[in-house]
Design a protein around this motif. Structure first.
Motif, PDB file in Angstrom:
ATOM      1  N   ASP A   1     -62.200  36.771 -88.045  1.00 15.38           N
ATOM      2  CA  ASP A   1     -61.610  36.115 -89.429  1.00 15.38           C
ATOM      3  C   ASP A   1     -59.943  37.061 -89.282  1.00 15.38           C
ATOM      4  O   ASP A   1     -59.470  36.238 -90.012  1.00 15.38           O
ATOM      5  CB  ASP A   1     -62.491  35.811 -90.223  1.00 15.38           C
ATOM      6  N   VAL A   2     -59.837  38.112 -89.327  1.00 19.43           N
ATOM      7  CA  VAL A   2     -59.123  39.169 -89.949  1.00 19.43           C
ATOM      8  C   VAL A   2     -59.027  40.670 -89.191  1.00 19.43           C
ATOM      9  O   VAL A   2     -60.183  41.181 -89.191  1.00 19.43           O
ATOM     10  CB  VAL A   2     -59.180  39.319 -91.018  1.00 19.43           C
ATOM     11  N   ALA A   3     -58.024  41.120 -89.310  1.00 27.14           N
ATOM     12  CA  ALA A   3     -57.983  42.364 -88.058  1.00 27.14           C
ATOM     13  C   ALA A   3     -56.880  43.208 -89.060  1.00 27.14           C
ATOM     14  O   ALA A   3     -55.938  42.840 -89.248  1.00 27.14           O
ATOM     15  CB  ALA A   3     -57.618  41.931 -86.452  1.00 27.14           C
ATOM     16  N   LEU A   4     -57.676  44.779 -89.046  1.00 28.85           N
ATOM     17  CA  LEU A   4     -57.117  45.533 -90.074  1.00 28.85           C
ATOM     18  C   LEU A   4     -56.386  46.663 -88.431  1.00 28.85           C
ATOM     19  O   LEU A   4     -57.419  47.086 -88.161  1.00 28.85           O
ATOM     20  CB  LEU A   4     -57.335  46.309 -90.639  1.00 28.85           C
ATOM     21  N   LEU A   5     -54.712  46.120 -88.475  1.00 25.99           N
ATOM     22  CA  LEU A   5     -54.877  47.313 -87.327  1.00 25.99           C
ATOM     23  C   LEU A   5     -54.056  47.868 -87.243  1.00 25.99           C
ATOM     24  O   LEU A   5     -53.077  48.063 -87.861  1.00 25.99           O
ATOM     25  CB  LEU A   5     -54.528  46.184 -85.669  1.00 25.99           C
ATOM     26  N   TYR A   6     -54.330  49.271 -86.538  1.00 26.19           N
ATOM     27  CA  TYR A   6     -53.718  50.784 -87.193  1.00 26.19           C
ATOM     28  C   TYR A   6     -51.816  49.981 -87.308  1.00 26.19           C
ATOM     29  O   TYR A   6     -51.747  50.485 -85.611  1.00 26.19           O
ATOM     30  CB  TYR A   6     -54.104  52.105 -86.457  1.00 26.19           C
ATOM     31  N   ASP A   7     -51.327  50.530 -88.164  1.00 25.80           N
ATOM     32  CA  ASP A   7     -49.965  49.968 -87.892  1.00 25.80           C
ATOM     33  C   ASP A   7     -48.967  51.027 -88.079  1.00 25.80           C
ATOM     34  O   ASP A   7     -47.983  50.842 -88.587  1.00 25.80           O
ATOM     35  CB  ASP A   7     -49.688  48.579 -88.583  1.00 25.80           C
ATOM     36  N   HIS A   8     -48.924  52.170 -87.083  1.00 24.07           N
ATOM     37  CA  HIS A   8     -47.790  53.459 -87.655  1.00 24.07           C
ATOM     38  C   HIS A   8     -46.410  53.025 -86.776  1.00 24.07           C
ATOM     39  O   HIS A   8     -45.737  53.765 -87.850  1.00 24.07           O
ATOM     40  CB  HIS A   8     -48.062  54.568 -86.884  1.00 24.07           C
ATOM     41  N   PHE A   9     -46.676  52.116 -85.940  1.00 31.44           N
ATOM     42  CA  PHE A   9     -45.364  51.602 -85.233  1.00 31.44           C
ATOM     43  C   PHE A   9     -45.713  50.122 -84.817  1.00 31.44           C
ATOM     44  O   PHE A   9     -46.984  50.246 -84.388  1.00 31.44           O
ATOM     45  CB  PHE A   9     -44.950  52.280 -84.559  1.00 31.44           C
ATOM     46  N   SER A  10     -45.072  48.939 -84.658  1.00 30.40           N
ATOM     47  CA  SER A  10     -44.815  47.830 -84.803  1.00 30.40           C
ATOM     48  C   SER A  10     -45.575  47.218 -83.259  1.00 30.40           C
ATOM     49  O   SER A  10     -46.235  46.737 -83.116  1.00 30.40           O
ATOM     50  CB  SER A  10     -43.575  47.086 -85.237  1.00 30.40           C
ATOM     51  N   PRO A  11     -45.053  47.819 -81.966  1.00 27.49           N
ATOM     52  CA  PRO A  11     -45.720  47.441 -81.459  1.00 27.49           C
ATOM     53  C   PRO A  11     -46.873  47.969 -80.483  1.00 27.49           C
ATOM     54  O   PRO A  11     -47.513  47.340 -79.403  1.00 27.49           O
ATOM     55  CB  PRO A  11     -44.971  48.751 -80.007  1.00 27.49           C
ATOM     56  N   MET A  12     -47.330  48.993 -81.259  1.00 29.15           N
ATOM     57  CA  MET A  12     -48.632  49.551 -80.808  1.00 29.15           C
ATOM     58  C   MET A  12     -49.790  48.312 -81.445  1.00 29.15           C
ATOM     59  O   MET A  12     -50.449  48.034 -81.279  1.00 29.15           O
ATOM     60  CB  MET A  12     -49.247  50.777 -81.682  1.00 29.15           C
ATOM     61  N   VAL A  13     -49.150  47.289 -82.861  1.00 31.83           N
ATOM     62  CA  VAL A  13     -50.014  46.250 -83.549  1.00 31.83           C
ATOM     63  C   VAL A  13     -50.339  45.513 -81.981  1.00 31.83           C
ATOM     64  O   VAL A  13     -51.203  44.552 -81.721  1.00 31.83           O
ATOM     65  CB  VAL A  13     -49.564  45.885 -84.205  1.00 31.83           C
ATOM     66  N   LEU A  14     -48.933  44.978 -81.350  1.00 34.19           N
ATOM     67  CA  LEU A  14     -48.992  44.113 -80.092  1.00 34.19           C
ATOM     68  C   LEU A  14     -50.188  44.932 -79.301  1.00 34.19           C
ATOM     69  O   LEU A  14     -50.970  43.860 -78.502  1.00 34.19           O
ATOM     70  CB  LEU A  14     -47.926  44.308 -79.326  1.00 34.19           C
ATOM     71  N   MET A  15     -50.142  45.775 -78.359  1.00 34.44           N
ATOM     72  CA  MET A  15     -50.425  46.021 -77.622  1.00 34.44           C
ATOM     73  C   MET A  15     -52.112  46.622 -78.501  1.00 34.44           C
ATOM     74  O   MET A  15     -53.216  46.479 -77.009  1.00 34.44           O
ATOM     75  CB  MET A  15     -50.664  48.577 -77.146  1.00 34.44           C
ATOM     76  N   GLN A  16     -52.128  46.407 -79.546  1.00 35.07           N
ATOM     77  CA  GLN A  16     -54.582  46.452 -80.004  1.00 35.07           C
ATOM     78  C   GLN A  16     -54.220  45.349 -79.323  1.00 35.07           C
ATOM     79  O   GLN A  16     -55.905  44.788 -79.577  1.00 35.07           O
ATOM     80  CB  GLN A  16     -54.306  47.147 -81.143  1.00 35.07           C
ATOM     81  N   LEU A  17     -53.464  44.101 -80.314  1.00 37.41           N
ATOM     82  CA  LEU A  17     -53.567  42.538 -80.058  1.00 37.41           C
ATOM     83  C   LEU A  17     -54.624  42.225 -78.159  1.00 37.41           C
ATOM     84  O   LEU A  17     -55.404  41.486 -77.958  1.00 37.41           O
ATOM     85  CB  LEU A  17     -52.883  42.310 -79.758  1.00 37.41           C
TER      86      LEU A  17
END
Lengths: 401, 142
Positions: free
Chosen positions: A299-315
């Protein structure tokens, strides 16, 4: 015995969370890092309705701190478990899995996972820089492996992750607008939170006007550099039911990664198959296997975001979007709170709330499942928290209410 | 004429160990050599005491001409340490070397504009003489 019975699934729960205020880099002085760790631990125990007399374990990551001195200071009656995941920020969410492992094994009963950070004397943004001119102090001396990348100017994690981001753009057509959507949506969440260090809205124009740090990453693609401490208390599911808050159950946790992901950004030789990834694919696979549910349940994802593109790659790596399609996924508004299909980093993340090496993500996951989050996802049942895309181990934690 | 697009010598400090020393010894002579497993012929880079494919230890050092293609890159524009401020921007490229099991070398692409650099662009190896006895690989667009 089924495989499930042999795992830690649903056998432990997070029962307490605590934190110091969050500070800009260096602003936590004259407190010491260990003092801040102690404050966060006491706060987290208090939140659970427990005291130091109940505490018997520590589960750390990212080189941690000296638990012997903290236990001595706090007067912990009997330390039964003090362990740490190797590596760096990749272990953040996994430190709660480590705590659960200690509890399920019977070695300890109440284990606290802690991160404390003070970037006064040094800063992570230059953590791979050489010492430079005599008298300059930045970071550790160059290593034999670092010799192969530092002379080219890769002096901090951002410069290195930029290389992964550039490859992702080349392969999949990902754009800076996609990175901007991560930064802007995360900022929008931070604006509403009193704890956040960045509370002014960020516009697309401001994003594109910002200085480039290391192409394709600009200022707003980088996380903050902060001080502070966050602690999370885990205990057995049975004991959790008698404590102050409704239990937040640990459904699954995993850490590690492919050996040839290895040191990742500090060697840049990862196999082509997953070079432009977050390194989390094997973690995700084991997480969903242990959980018995998949990304559609989150329902909600807390994705480690040191750098914004790495959020994309975790998705992509967790299966929220097919590999290569995270850009269009975020462009469609999917990660926005409250109306997106998967609100991401509702606390403002490392990018806009505070960078405490990912423990704020675990804290937010717990608040979401208690129903007490500032940016609450209505009826949230499952929350995913991840550790940093980084050298091995990366990690993940799936929680449910 | 001075190279454009490299860092000043004082921030380039090499700390070789027993595994990497042969690479840097050859680099000082402007030769690119890579360790190749004598048991299974897999290249390994950076140099390491074990073969990632067959776990054997012994290597032979094979000279490579150093031409390849840019696998990815970044343009470092902001100085995270003051010592590099006057040298920026520099282009840090990851160059994959053909015929080496995917070995990648990181180096600056010199004497060009950032706008001219693209992923997959072919490059040729050159060397930056940092100081007497020390050279690091750099690349030029072909």
């Amino acid at each position: 015995m089924t495989v499930t019975e042999n795992t830690l699934k649903d056998k432990t729960a997070v029962v307490g969370i605590g934190a110091t205020p969050y500070y800009r880099r260096g602003q936590s002085l004259p407190q010491t890092p260990l003092e801040m760790a102690g404050k966060a631990v006491i706060a987290a125990l208090d939140d659970a309705g427990l005291t130091v007399d109940d505490l018997d374990g520590f589960a750390l990551y990212s080189m941690g701190f000296d638990t012997s001195l903290l236990a001595q200071w706090l007067g912990v009656p009997d330390v039964k478990f003090t362990a740490m995941l190797t590596g760096g920020g990749g272990g953040a969410a996994g430190s709660v899995g480590l705590a659960s492992a200690g509890i399920v094994s019977g070695m300890a009963d109440v284990v606290v996972s802690v991160m404390t950070l003070q970037q006064a004397a040094s800063r992570f943004g230059a953590s791979f820089a050489p010492r430079g001119k005599p008298g300059a102090t930045y970071s550790a001396p160059p290593s034999p492996e670092g010799n192969f990348i530092q002379p080219a100017g890769l002096h901090g994690p951002g410069q290195m992750f930029a290389v992964l981001a550039m490859r992702h753009m080349h392969l999949y057509g990902t754009t800076r607008e996609h990175f901007a959507e991560v930064a802007i949506s995360t900022r929008a969440n931070a604006v509403r939170r009193p704890t956040a260090l960045m509370r002014e809205p960020l516009t697309l124009d401001q994003y594109f006007d910002a200085r480039m740090i290391s192409d394709p990453l600009c200022l707003f693609d980088f996380c903050l550099e902060c001080d502070g401490a966050v602690a999370v208390v885990t205990t057995s599911a049975e004991r959790a039911r008698d404590l102050r808050h409704p239990p937040v159950y640990v459904v699954a946790s995993a850490h590690g990664g492919h050996g040839r992901w290895g040191q990742a950004i500090t060697w840049l030789g990862m196999p082509d198959e997953y070079f432009a990834s977050s390194g989390h694919r094997p973690i995700a696979q084991r997480l969903w296997e242990m959980a018995g549910v998949g990304p559609e349940s989150v329902d909600v994802a807390l994705l480690y975001d040191h750098f914004s593109p790495m959020v994309l790659m975790q998705l992509e790596d967790y299966g929220f979007a097919p590999v290569g399609e995270s850009g269009p996924f975020v462009a469609d508004g999917n990660i926005r709170w409250p109306n997106g299909s998967l609100p991401v980093n509702t606390h403002g993340g490392n990018l806009s709330e505070a960078y405490i090496i990912g423990m704020t993500h675990v804290k937010e996951a717990v608040e979401q499942l208690r129903g007490t989050a500032v940016n609450q996802v209505d009826g949230a049942q499952f929350a995913l928290a991840t550790g940093g895309p980084a050298s091995i181990p990366t990690s993940a934690l799936l929680l449910r209410r | 004429m001075a190279l454009r697009g490299v860092l000043p010598p004082e921030v380039i400090q090499l700390t070789p160990n027993v595994f990497t020393q042969p690479f840097w010894d050859a680099a000082a002579e402007h030769r690119l050599v890579l360790p190749r497993c004598t048991a299974c012929s897999a290249y390994r880079f950076p140099p390491a005491p074990f073969c990632w494919r067959c776990r054997a230890q012994e290597v032979e050092w094979v000279q490579h001409q150093g031409n390849g293609a840019i696998y990815s890159y970044t343009v470092v524009r902001h100085a995270v340490i003051p010592d590099v401020r006057d040298a920026l921007p520099v282009i840090a490229a990851v160059v994959e070397l053909p015929g080496t099991d995917g070995c990648r070398i990181v180096g600056n692409v010199v004497d060009c504009e950032p706008e001219d650099v693209k992923v997959d662009a072919p490059v040729m190896l050159d060397w930056y003489d940092v100081r007497a006895g020390t050279a690091v690989p750099i690349f030029r667009l072909i």
